[in-house]
Design a protein around this motif. Structure first.
Motif, PDB file in Angstrom:
ATOM      1  N   UNK A   1      -3.075   7.436  17.962  1.00  0.00           N
ATOM      2  CA  UNK A   1      -1.973   7.079  17.023  1.00  0.00           C
ATOM      3  C   UNK A   1      -1.803   8.181  16.314  1.00  0.00           C
ATOM      4  N   UNK A   2      -0.325   8.140  15.889  1.00  0.00           N
ATOM      5  CA  UNK A   2       0.568   9.102  14.838  1.00  0.00           C
ATOM      6  C   UNK A   2       1.447   8.980  14.507  1.00  0.00           C
ATOM      7  N   UNK A   3       1.675   9.471  12.889  1.00  0.00           N
ATOM      8  CA  UNK A   3       3.156   9.403  12.178  1.00  0.00           C
ATOM      9  C   UNK A   3       3.619  10.392  12.168  1.00  0.00           C
ATOM     10  N   UNK A   4       4.193  10.043  13.673  1.00  0.00           N
ATOM     11  CA  UNK A   4       5.514  11.305  13.279  1.00  0.00           C
ATOM     12  C   UNK A   4       5.611  11.946  13.687  1.00  0.00           C
ATOM     13  N   UNK A   5       4.608  12.999  13.948  1.00  0.00           N
ATOM     14  CA  UNK A   5       4.299  14.480  14.619  1.00  0.00           C
ATOM     15  C   UNK A   5       3.175  14.265  15.365  1.00  0.00           C
ATOM     16  N   UNK A   6       3.787  13.788  16.660  1.00  0.00           N
ATOM     17  CA  UNK A   6       2.584  13.716  17.696  1.00  0.00           C
ATOM     18  C   UNK A   6       2.580  15.581  17.981  1.00  0.00           C
ATOM     19  N   UNK A   7       3.929  16.742  18.042  1.00  0.00           N
ATOM     20  CA  UNK A   7       4.561  17.427  18.153  1.00  0.00           C
ATOM     21  C   UNK A   7       3.782  18.810  17.791  1.00  0.00           C
ATOM     22  N   UNK A   8       3.010  18.338  15.846  1.00  0.00           N
ATOM     23  CA  UNK A   8       2.672  19.148  15.312  1.00  0.00           C
ATOM     24  C   UNK A   8       1.405  18.284  14.821  1.00  0.00           C
ATOM     25  N   UNK A   9       1.086  17.718  15.339  1.00  0.00           N
ATOM     26  CA  UNK A   9      -0.481  17.278  15.939  1.00  0.00           C
ATOM     27  C   UNK A   9      -1.516  17.476  16.190  1.00  0.00           C
ATOM     28  N   UNK A  10       0.094  17.855  17.817  1.00  0.00           N
ATOM     29  CA  UNK A  10      -0.305  18.490  19.077  1.00  0.00           C
ATOM     30  C   UNK A  10      -1.409  16.697  20.055  1.00  0.00           C
ATOM     31  N   UNK A  11      -1.061  16.012  19.342  1.00  0.00           N
ATOM     32  CA  UNK A  11      -1.669  14.154  19.792  1.00  0.00           C
ATOM     33  C   UNK A  11      -0.578  14.136  21.531  1.00  0.00           C
ATOM     34  N   UNK A  12       0.517  14.823  21.344  1.00  0.00           N
ATOM     35  CA  UNK A  12       1.776  15.023  22.447  1.00  0.00           C
ATOM     36  C   UNK A  12       0.795  15.230  23.695  1.00  0.00           C
ATOM     37  N   UNK A  13       0.454  16.065  23.390  1.00  0.00           N
ATOM     38  CA  UNK A  13      -0.437  16.357  25.121  1.00  0.00           C
ATOM     39  C   UNK A  13      -0.813  15.232  25.404  1.00  0.00           C
ATOM     40  N   UNK A  14      -1.828  14.269  24.826  1.00  0.00           N
ATOM     41  CA  UNK A  14      -2.465  12.491  25.351  1.00  0.00           C
ATOM     42  C   UNK A  14      -1.090  11.785  25.318  1.00  0.00           C
ATOM     43  N   UNK A  15       0.222  11.328  24.741  1.00  0.00           N
ATOM     44  CA  UNK A  15       0.706  11.206  25.405  1.00  0.00           C
ATOM     45  C   UNK A  15       1.920  11.324  26.836  1.00  0.00           C
ATOM     46  N   UNK A  16       2.200  11.935  26.779  1.00  0.00           N
ATOM     47  CA  UNK A  16       2.851  12.711  27.771  1.00  0.00           C
ATOM     48  C   UNK A  16       1.237  12.317  28.776  1.00  0.00           C
ATOM     49  N   UNK A  17       0.081  12.657  28.480  1.00  0.00           N
ATOM     50  CA  UNK A  17      -0.590  11.982  29.950  1.00  0.00           C
ATOM     51  C   UNK A  17      -0.716  10.365  30.173  1.00  0.00           C
ATOM     52  N   UNK A  18      -0.673   9.505  28.577  1.00  0.00           N
ATOM     53  CA  UNK A  18      -1.070   7.928  28.374  1.00  0.00           C
ATOM     54  C   UNK A  18       0.464   7.615  27.871  1.00  0.00           C
TER      55      UNK A  18
END
Length: 315
Positions: free
Chosen positions: A30-47
């Motif tokens: 889960x993220x709070x509109x900061x996937x790019x900054x927290x780098x959770x976007x890497x997980x988001x892209x994969x799953x």
């Protein structure tokens, strides 16, 4: 250390989440509109089906994470440290800590090394806040290798975990065959008989630099990496303090309530020792380049060296 490989621990966090998700389908991020900054976007892209953007509503995000944990999922909730620990403190305390739910909090952009974002985003109080929550494990990794190990350890631990990651790229210092990450266990990186320096996070690398400078002055400093601030490795703290008789703590956090306070709590009870705390001295940060801020606030290797030398000599 310009020739040393440097990686921001927030990048390590993002990659570790994606690796964890590949082998554990129960992991949800889960993220709070900061996937790019927290780098959770890497997980988001994969799953993408296992990533939830909760928007700029950190308290709600923690509640969602608590609900997911209650159903058997493994949620990792991520935001900047200021918002994860600060804005969502009540929800973490009551909805995650109190029922001892299996929620892992990935807090990025901690400390003054956030840089130009300024005082409002430079969280120097998060460790102090999280230390007060019963049962909360707190991990502050020193480099890429340790950050990735921290994510794995958090997954394997049953209960809430707070992980602190940085925006600034820092030297990789633990890339050796003998490295072993274990929750609640400090790591002696350098032996010394004159003074013990306990450091955490990005300050571990700076402290090693300071120890090298001290050695040229004939002062042998024992350097200990405290990656887990809670539970603290009390046995190692007491043994090292007893061995050298002088202790210094170094952290990119307020000197109130962080590593220094945790060390002093233990030593006051079990091995009274003279201690100097190096950190952010009861003040807010300011906007500026991260490296310059670290120097201005006396948290670079040269400044640490100077402070410890005076402390050792009783000046």
């Amino acid at each position: 250390m310009s020739d040393v490989k440097k990686i921001a621990t927030r990048d390590s966090y993002g990659k570790a989440l994606a690796e964890l998700g590949a082998s554990h389908p129960e992991v949800v991020v889960l993220d709070a509109d900061l996937a790019g900054a927290t780098k959770t976007a890497v997980f988001k892209k994969a799953f993408p089906e296992r990533h939830i953007d909760c928007g700029i509503a950190e308290g709600n995000m923690m509640g969602v994470a608590a609900g997911l944990a209650a159903t058997g999922k493994f949620p990792f909730a991520s935001s900047f440290a200021m918002f994860a620990a600060g804005r969502a403190f009540e929800q973490i305390r009551n909805s995650i800590g109190y029922p001892k739910l299996n929620v892992k909090i990935g807090a990025t952009h901690a400390g003054i090394s956030v840089g130009e974002d300024g005082a409002t985003h430079q969280c120097n109080e998060d460790i102090a806040l999280m230390r007060t929550i019963p049962g909360m494990v707190i991990i502050n990794p020193s480099d890429d290798l340790e950050a990735r190990a921290a994510v794995q350890a958090a997954y394997e631990h049953q209960g809430p975990v707070y992980m602190r990651f940085g925006r600034l790229a820092v030297p990789v210092i633990n890339e050796n065959e003998g490295y072993k990450f274990e929750l609640g266990k400090g790591i002696v990186l350098r032996e010394g008989k004159d003074v013990t320096i306990f450091a955490t996070g990005l300050e571990v690398a700076e402290t090693l630099n300071a120890a090298e400078k001290l050695a040229t002055d004939g002062i042998e400093a024992k350097v200990v990496n405290i990656h887990t601030i809670k539970p603290l490795d009390e046995e190692l703290v007491v043994a090292a303090a007893t061995e050298t008789g002088k202790v210094v703590t170094v952290e990119e956090h307020s000197i109130i309530g962080g590593l220094g306070s945790a060390i002093c709590d233990v030593l006051a009870e079990k091995a009274p020792t003279k201690v100097m705390k190096i950190g952010v001295n009861d003040t807010y940060g300011e906007s500026g380049p991260a490296i310059e801020l670290i120097k201005k606030y006396g948290l670079d290797g040269e400044s640490i060296y100077g402070k410890i030398k005076k402390f050792y000599m009783g000046l």
